[in-house]
Write an enzyme that holds these catalytic residues in place. Structure first.
Site, short mmCIF file in Angstrom:
data_model
loop_
_atom_site.label_atom_id
_atom_site.label_comp_id
_atom_site.label_asym_id
_atom_site.label_seq_id
_atom_site.Cartn_x
_atom_site.Cartn_y
_atom_site.Cartn_z
N GLU A 37 -9.34 7.42 3.60
CA GLU A 37 -9.30 7.76 4.98
C GLU A 37 -9.87 9.24 5.73
OE1 GLU A 37 -5.69 6.64 7.01
OE2 GLU A 37 -6.14 7.58 8.98
N LYS A 73 0.85 -1.20 0.10
CA LYS A 73 0.01 0.13 -0.13
C LYS A 73 0.86 1.21 0.11
CE LYS A 73 -2.54 1.29 3.68
NZ LYS A 73 -2.03 2.62 4.18
O1 KIV Z 1 -1.27 2.37 8.62
C1 KIV Z 1 -2.45 2.26 8.83
O2 KIV Z 1 -2.76 1.62 9.88
C2 KIV Z 1 -3.34 2.48 7.89
C3 KIV Z 1 -4.91 2.21 8.07
C4 KIV Z 1 -5.23 3.51 8.76
C5 KIV Z 1 -5.38 2.32 6.68
O3 KIV Z 1 -2.92 2.73 6.86
#
Ligand code: KIV
Length: 261
Positions: free
Chosen positions: A179, A110
């Protein structure tokens, strides 16, 4: 869950659940759960290491936690976060970071943001690595955003986030975290995209929801942003258990005659 399942779920109108997971211990519990996907998020810098923001996560830190989660939940789909600036260095260094996260056990990575990194995202996808995007409140930019604030309240900002979402989809992202944005923007983006959106503080119309495990377990009672639901009083229950152990020790109730060799 496989990479193809994400889009199939969206097409079928079936929601996706994702929970953060940072360690072997909780991964073993989540491995037996019905939760669809595990996110080794860079929030581990705050939750597990006590740093004030996710800026402190490093590639090595992420890899250590991803490997532990993989050992605990080998059959779950694991998304690993690219940490602060890892995608903003040159192509070689960014690809080295991707390699470390994938070899540690991620099924996908991600990456926060869109501007300035679309060619890199496309290159990672073309290299065979699934990429989940992350828009709205992007915590790695907390200093630039002036704090953890809801994003996209003004139409110009909302349009920019929608344009970024479409650009991430075009670059090949298979899914997108949204988010802390208004729920109508969460709905607008989710309807505009073919790939599933996974929301945190983005309302009920996204294609899935993600929460930090320790947050949903109520491990910090004081941390209760509007979007968060505590599913248990984890802090209270754990405190009660260890205090009970302590009193059993000092009162001579532990160990009992059945708990000795
Ligand atoms: O790092 C994380 O926990 C996240 C979530 C808030 C989606 O990116």
């Amino acid at each position: 869950m496989k990479i193809q399942t994400f889009r199939q779920r969206k097409m079928a109108g079936e929601k996706i659940s994702m929970v953060t997971c940072y360690d072997y211990w909780s991964a073993q519990i989540l491995a037996e759960s019905t939760v669809d996907t595990l996110l080794v998020g860079d929030s581990l810098a705050m939750v597990m290491h006590g740093f004030p923001s996710t800026v402190h996560a490093t590639v090595d830190m992420m890899a250590t936690h991803i490997a532990a989660v993989k050992r605990g939940a080998p059959n779950k789909f694991i998304v690993g976060d690219m940490p602060f600036l890892a995608a903003r260095k040159d192509l070689g260094q960014a690809m080295d970071a991707v390699m470390v996260l994938m070899q540690a056990g991620s099924n996908a990575i991600k990456i926060e943001g869109a501007a300035g990194q679309l060619p890199l995202l496309a290159h990672i996808v073309e290299s065979g690595v699934p990429v989940m995007g992350h828009l709205g409140l992007t915590p790695q930019s907390v200093e630039g955003l002036g704090g953890h604030k809801v994003q996209g309240r003004m139409e110009a900002d909302a349009q920019r986030i929608l344009d970024d979402a479409l650009a991430l989809q075009a670059a090949g992202c298979f899914s997108l975290v949204l988010e802390c944005i208004p729920q109508n923007l969460g709905e607008r983006i989710s309807k505009a995209l073919d790939i599933p959106t996974i929301g945190i503080g983005a309302g009920p119309h996204t294609d899935g929801q993600v929460l930090v495990l320790q947050d949903l377990l109520g491990m910090q009672q004081a941390f209760k942003p509007k979007f968060l639901r505590h599913y248990m009083d984890g802090f209270g229950q754990l405190s009660h258990a260890v205090n009970h152990f302590h009193s059993d020790v000092v009162d001579g109730h532990f160990p009992s005659c059945k708990e000795v060799y």
